[in-house]
Structure formats: structure tokens, C-alpha cells
Motif scaffolding. Structure first.
Motif, PDB file in Angstrom:
ATOM      1  N   UNK A   1       0.842  -1.204   0.000  1.00 46.36           N
ATOM      2  CA  UNK A   1       0.000   0.000   0.000  1.00 46.36           C
ATOM      3  C   UNK A   1       0.873   1.247   0.000  1.00 46.36           C
ATOM      4  N   UNK A   2       1.547   1.484  -1.120  1.00 47.90           N
ATOM      5  CA  UNK A   2       2.363   2.695  -1.183  1.00 47.90           C
ATOM      6  C   UNK A   2       1.562   3.818  -1.831  1.00 47.90           C
ATOM      7  N   UNK A   3       1.916   5.040  -1.467  1.00 49.03           N
ATOM      8  CA  UNK A   3       1.259   6.214  -2.059  1.00 49.03           C
ATOM      9  C   UNK A   3       1.870   6.472  -3.431  1.00 49.03           C
ATOM     10  N   UNK A   4       1.165   7.084  -4.360  1.00 54.03           N
ATOM     11  CA  UNK A   4      -0.270   7.383  -4.250  1.00 54.03           C
ATOM     12  C   UNK A   4      -1.123   6.169  -4.615  1.00 54.03           C
ATOM     13  N   UNK A   5      -2.274   6.115  -3.985  1.00 57.41           N
ATOM     14  CA  UNK A   5      -3.213   5.038  -4.295  1.00 57.41           C
ATOM     15  C   UNK A   5      -4.304   5.604  -5.201  1.00 57.41           C
ATOM     16  N   UNK A   6      -4.190   5.327  -6.495  1.00 56.36           N
ATOM     17  CA  UNK A   6      -5.167   5.840  -7.455  1.00 56.36           C
ATOM     18  C   UNK A   6      -6.515   5.145  -7.264  1.00 56.36           C
ATOM     19  N   UNK A   7      -7.553   5.774  -7.751  1.00 59.06           N
ATOM     20  CA  UNK A   7      -8.857   5.111  -7.735  1.00 59.06           C
ATOM     21  C   UNK A   7      -8.807   3.928  -8.710  1.00 59.06           C
ATOM     22  N   UNK A   8      -9.647   2.922  -8.489  1.00 62.48           N
ATOM     23  CA  UNK A   8      -9.691   1.795  -9.441  1.00 62.48           C
ATOM     24  C   UNK A   8     -10.011   2.283 -10.858  1.00 62.48           C
ATOM     25  N   UNK A  10      -9.215   5.202 -12.257  1.00 60.04           N
ATOM     26  CA  UNK A  10      -8.013   5.808 -12.837  1.00 60.04           C
ATOM     27  C   UNK A  10      -6.995   4.728 -13.206  1.00 60.04           C
ATOM     28  N   UNK A  11      -6.848   3.717 -12.353  1.00 56.81           N
ATOM     29  CA  UNK A  11      -5.927   2.609 -12.677  1.00 56.81           C
ATOM     30  C   UNK A  11      -6.302   1.973 -14.012  1.00 56.81           C
TER      31      UNK A  11
ATOM     32  N   UNK B 103      -7.805  11.852  -9.314  1.00 57.09           N
ATOM     33  CA  UNK B 103      -6.934  10.693  -9.541  1.00 57.09           C
ATOM     34  C   UNK B 103      -6.971   9.707  -8.384  1.00 57.09           C
ATOM     35  N   UNK B 104      -7.196  10.226  -7.192  1.00 53.25           N
ATOM     36  CA  UNK B 104      -6.922   9.424  -5.989  1.00 53.25           C
ATOM     37  C   UNK B 104      -8.152   9.144  -5.150  1.00 53.25           C
ATOM     38  N   UNK B 186       2.068   4.717   5.492  1.00 54.18           N
ATOM     39  CA  UNK B 186       2.030   4.068   4.189  1.00 54.18           C
ATOM     40  C   UNK B 186       0.726   4.434   3.491  1.00 54.18           C
ATOM     41  N   UNK B 187       0.835   4.785   2.222  1.00 61.33           N
ATOM     42  CA  UNK B 187      -0.391   4.983   1.445  1.00 61.33           C
ATOM     43  C   UNK B 187      -0.978   6.373   1.519  1.00 61.33           C
ATOM     44  N   UNK B 213       7.655   9.187  -3.748  1.00 62.30           N
ATOM     45  CA  UNK B 213       6.246   8.941  -4.091  1.00 62.30           C
ATOM     46  C   UNK B 213       5.267   9.411  -3.022  1.00 62.30           C
ATOM     47  N   UNK B 247      -4.048  11.366 -17.907  1.00 62.52           N
ATOM     48  CA  UNK B 247      -5.245  10.518 -18.066  1.00 62.52           C
ATOM     49  C   UNK B 247      -6.538  11.304 -17.916  1.00 62.52           C
TER      50      UNK B 247
END
Lengths: 367, 367
Positions: A1-8, A10-11, B103-104, B186-187, B213, B247
Motif C-alpha cells: 500500500x504505497x502512495x499514491x493510491x489511485x482510484x480503481x 483511474x488505474x 486521480x486518488x 504508508x499509502x 512517491x 489521463x
């Protein structure tokens, strides 16, 4: 779980962009284009009054622009005979389309457009997770009946139509758009993109009650008004829909110079009249050049002419490359069968002279 | 099922807007302000080179701007010693914050900010359905330790911090921000808003590896560079995060005049140096005026001074109204206990003279 965590969502989005600018090509080529005829910009420029207004505004640009865009919305409303609160101004039609999609399209929602129509609209629909349903053109026109039928079938929340159309330059008369509106299924909003309508024959823009909840129409200062690099477009629609933009828009997004330039432009309709004349002459000349090379220009209601090169996409792409090799920037439709064509923006006599010189050579080079 | 059918999220959004512009107040009052000291604009203006560049660009504005913003991103990158693909330019920090949130933040995702911090960030989080967790200030400073602790507790995807802070004008030294980054859970991505950092004491902006990041930092041409009405901001961050903006962003959103003005501004650092001098003198003068009225100016690392009026929000709001009655536009913090203050932007000597004349009267009127 590293940043940034994009929305599903956006992924899942592709990293493609809707358009590559001519500057990118120029950097890759290592030299500038000689004629910039690919982006449907207005080579006839904006009203000198708009240039003067922008120059004046540049000296006051330490101030934010009015987030309500009171004067500009008032002038647009007066021009169209609607109320200011039936007008929203945004960062080009591109920006407004993005906001409209955001207001209406949740992931999985159905949206209908034509296969080969404006890619930036599709970019926004994909970007908000909408499901795009694409309807083929009928010949060189978008197909209102088939679009409406598909919207009914899939329960579309938005139906997008450009009139006149880009990239084909074709148009429908006002009556066809009116009939389309009257046949829209319940719950479908027509997003009517009229970016080129100031350059179309009289009778192309239908009368629409701005309070009609089934339609929102879009106009821009980028085409006829010659202000593409200023980024100002507007929407006309029902008060409740226009007010909804306030929930999500970037309130200070249309800056001070942008508002000043657009205001001066819309109040100089004489300029637009002479641009229409120049565009018409330029369309004729592009047609003449195309025919002299044995190609078939399509009728145009816009500031560009789409030219049928008579074979397939590979052939047209080869012509496009050969034109670029000769420093002429043009673009072409993306999808078959329209990718048999190239699309040439209207320009000044010297731009078209460059085209006239390069096109026969490009055709020879393309084989 | 009538059109338009908004998303459930949009249906749930309030119709409030983050800021009311001074023009709206002027229209309601029926007369202009005499001193425009409320929006933290730079009354010292932009670099004359930027004005010249914008004027030149106005004559070329029939062309779209470069959607890759190649020259401008290159100049920003060179200025900061980072790579161009570690820089994204957008329609002000406001626009970039909206894209970052998009994005997030999916509906229900946790985001942490300070209670009373920049409302436009909160507007975007709410607009994308995020859950805002607000941490109180510690005195007149945002509280890095408490923000990090809350981010850990709620699993925040974004933690927003402005350094220097608006509306309090306070700042943390670089070491405090570094410590904060090192303690991020984290995250959690730190969105570090440095809109005012060019006006802060040396040593306020930390060294951050742009590829870290855990952080994205934001800068703007609206404050120190004096180009608020141009709408250009930028983000510095890891290549993958910067690329993700492609994106979803409005690729042609930063227009031709905007790019030209910002490019000229960032390459005229001498202008910024003398603005810093004028801002420092102006802060001192605002402090003197406040103290002469028995009020307590807070230390400022920005182009405004927040003034403690010594009582409660009702009292400060009364002063604000009384200043407006005397044609002085200022703003104030939104939430208690900071709403005991008013916030005065730096200005030219004549602006501050107007303030010096009006403030004692406004205090009398406010009782």
C-alpha cells in the motif's frame, strides 16, 4: 500500500491523450511547419478589438477574473436572447464537456456518440467510467435517427452530436436537429456541440427553448472568433443544469484576459461576418486544389474541408506524412471509412498556395 | 426519468461555491472598492517582461497553446533543478488540486486537512465524494504531528498542508515538513501547497526528491509572480504521478497567453526579488497600522497579514463589513477561533493609506 493510491477507475484508464499538438511534431521534426492547417484554428485571427482588450487586460492580470463572469455571460446572453443564468462559460468546450460528463455519468452509465466523432468527448466519458456506445455515420453525416434509436436501446444519459460535424465538415439543417430532440427518449440529454455553427449556412442552428431540459448546446470562441489559444467556450441550457456546473467547476478557471478577449469578440459581430466570407473563399480554394489533383472535396459547413483521397486509410495516412515532409500540417479522421480522407483547415492565400504546391508532390510520394 | 439525470454524488452536493469574488460585492454595493486587499493578489503586479510576452501572445492567440507545455515545463524544471516530466502545469493550483483529488479519491475515501484550511481543496474532495477529516490548528499554525496521526488513524489517501498557511500566514520551517514526510503513514500522499513559499523566509521550502512517491508539491504564478488572473499553477512530483494527470486533464486547458506569460515570469527572478522586498515593507506597514489601532498582527510568511482583532467572529465580521462600507475589500478566516481575525493583503502605499484611514473608523463602527 504505497502512495499514491489511485482510484480503481483511474488505474483502468489508458495513458493515451486525445490529440497530439503540432508543436510536438515540430519538435520531433526539428523544424516548424510552413502552413498550420491541421487544428481548425482560424488563420484569419480574432477581432482587433479582442486583441486590444486582451492587451489591456494583461496589465491588470494581477487580479483574479470575476468567478461569476458576469459581464461576459451577460453579453453572451444578450447575443443569443437568453438569460445570463442560462449561460455557463468554461475553459473551452473541452472543459465544459468534461464537467457535463462529470455531472451526469457515473461508472457504467450509457452514453451514445458517433464512431469517429470528437475524441475529447469520448476521453471524458471514459475518464468518468461511462460506457460509450458508438453509432456509425450514415455516409459522411452523423445519423440522428440511429443515434436516437441507440440512446433508447441502451438508456443513454447523454447523446453527443456535433452540428456541423468534425471531422467530416457535414451538417444537418435545423429541422433535423429539432426532429431529433422531439424523438429523444426520456432521460437522455442531447449534448449539441455547435463549435462550428457560426461558419455554417444560415438555418443550421435550431431555435431551442433554453429551458428545454432535454438539450444543452455548446459554442466556442476557438473557431469563428479566432481565439483557440484563449480557451473560452460556453454552454446554453436550462437554469437548473447551468447552476449544477457551480457544484463542480473550477470557479476561477476562466481568467481575466480570457474573459476580456471573449467579451470583446462577441460584441464585434462584424468581424465574424468577414471571417465567414474569408472562410467561404478559402473552402472554395481548397476544393479547387483538391480537384486539380483528382481528389474529391466534401461539402463543408465549417472552417475546414475534408478531402476524399479515394482509397483507404493507409493511403490517406501516407499523404498526410508526405504533406508533413513538405512542412504542411493537416490532420485526418481516425476511423474507417472516413480515414480515406484528409482534413484541411481554411487558411490565408499564402497557406493555400503552399498546400497547392505540396499536395501534388505528396500524392506522388504516397504512390 | 426526465433528463438530465445527475449522478447520485452530484445530487448530494451542496450548491455553495468556495469563494465569492470582490466583483460580486461591488455589483451588490453599486460601487467599486477603493483598495482591493482581500484576495491575496499581488498589487505589485507581474514582471513587465511577462506583460510584454502576454501582449505578444495575444496577437497569436488564434493558435491553440502547446498541450504538452514543453517550453514552460522545461523552464520550470530548470528553475527547480528537476526534470520536465516531473512537472505538470495546470489551470492554477485550484485546477491541479481538482485533478489530484480525481486521480486518488473515490467516494468514501479518507482525506485529511486542517479545519479552516483552503476551502477549494475541501470543495474538490467533497465534489469527488471523499470523506474529509479536519484537524484543528495548533494555535495559529497547522499541526503537522496531529495531521499525520489523523492520516494514520483514518487511512487517508491524501493529506493536505499549505506551507506557508492561508489564512493565518504562519509557516513551518523546512525541517518540520521533512519530519512530517518521514512520518507519513504508508499509502498517504502529502499534497504540499506552497502557493506563498516564494514570499516566505529562506529555509521554508524543504529539499524533496521529486521522485519521492509520498509527496506532490504545488506552486503558482498567482501570488509572488503577480499573475492571478492568468490561471497558471504547477505541480512537482514523481514521473508516474505527473504522467497520471495526462489521463484526466484538459489537455489544451492552459492556453497560449497563459503559457507565454508564465514562461516570461519564471525567467525573471529579479522581479520576484524586488516583489519580496515590497511585500516585506508592506507587511511591516500593515502591522504598524494594526498596532496603531490596538490590534495584533500575526507574523506572516506570505503576501498578507492576518490581524487578531482580539474578540470573536461576530466582532471581526462587523469590522469586515465596516471596512467594506468604507470601500476596503478584505477577507477573514472562516472558522473559530481564527475568525477573530481579519486578513489583509499587502498593497501599494496608497492602498495601505486607505486602510490606515478606514480601519480606525471601522473599529469604531463595529463597536
Amino acid at each position: 500500500m504505497t502512495a499514491p493510491r489511485y482510484t480503481p477507475l483511474v488505474e483502468s484508464l489508458p495513458s493515451t491523450v486525445p490529440f497530439v499538438g503540432p508543436e510536438t511534431q515540430e519538435r520531433a521534426r526539428g523544424r516548424p511547419f510552413r502552413a498550420r492547417l491541421g487544428a481548425n484554428e482560424s488563420l484569419f485571427g480574432p477581432s482587433p478589438r479582442a486583441v486590444a482588450a486582451m492587451t489591456l487586460a494583461a496589465s491588470e492580470v494581477w487580479m483574479y477574473g470575476d468567478p461569476e463572469m458576469h459581464e461576459l455571460r451577460g453579453a453572451i446572453a444578450a447575443h443569443h436572447g437568453v438569460a445570463p443564468d442560462q449561460v455557463m462559460v468554461g475553459e473551452g468546450i473541452d472543459g465544459l464537456l468534461g464537467l457535463l460528463v462529470r455531472l451526469i455519468v457515473a461508472p457504467g452509465d450509457a452514453v451514445v456518440t458517433s464512431d469517429g466523432a470528437y475524441p475529447t468527448f469520448a476521453f471524458h466519458v471514459t475518464g468518468f467510467g461511462g460506457r460509450l456506445h458508438k453509432v456509425p455515420y450514415r455516409g459522411d453525416h452523423e445519423d440522428p435517427e440511429a443515434l436516437v434509436a441507440r440512446a433508447r436501446e441502451v438508456g443513454a444519459k447523454i447523446l453527443y452530436l456535433a452540428n456541423p460535424d468534425n471531422p467530416m465538415g457535414s451538417h444537418h439543417p435545423a429541422a433535423a436537429i429539432r426532429a431529433m430532440i422531439d424523438n429523444l427518449p426520456e432521460g437522455t440529454l442531447l449534448a449539441l456541440d455547435e463549435a462550428y455553427v457560426e461558419l455554417a449556412p444560415d438555418g443550421t442552428a435550431p431555435d431551442i427553448d433554453p429551458e428545454d431540459p432535454r438539450v444543452i448546446r455548446f459554442r466556442t470562441f476557438s473557431k469563428g472568433y479566432g481565439l483557440a489559444g484563449l480557451r473560452v467556450g460556453y454552454a446554453i441550457g436550462a437554469r437548473s443544469l447551468i447552476a449544477a456546473f457551480d457544484k463542480v467547476r473550477n470557479h476561477f478557471g476562466v481568467g481575466r484576459i480570457a474573459q476580456a478577449g471573449a467579451l470583446a469578440a462577441i460584441t464585434d459581430q462584424d468581424w465574424l461576418v468577414q471571417v465567414r466570407t474569408q472562410v467561404a473563399l478559402s473552402r472554395d480554394e481548397i476544393g479547387r486544389i483538391a480537384r486539380s489533383c483528382g481528389l474529391a472535396p466534401l461539402p463543408s459547413a465549417t472552417n475546414f474541408v475534408t478531402i476524399d483521397c479515394g482509397r483507404d486509410g493507409a493511403h490517406a495516412r501516407a499523404i498526410l506524412r508526405a504533406l508533413a515532409d513538405r512542412d504542411i500540417f493537416v490532420r485526418m479522421p481516425f476511423v474507417a471509412p472516413h480515414d480515406r480522407c484528409i482534413r484541411v483547415s481554411c487558411g490565408q492565400p499564402e497557406d493555400l498556395a503552399a498546400l497547392a504546391e505540396a499536395l501534388p508532390e505528396a500524392l506522388s510520394a504516397a504512390g
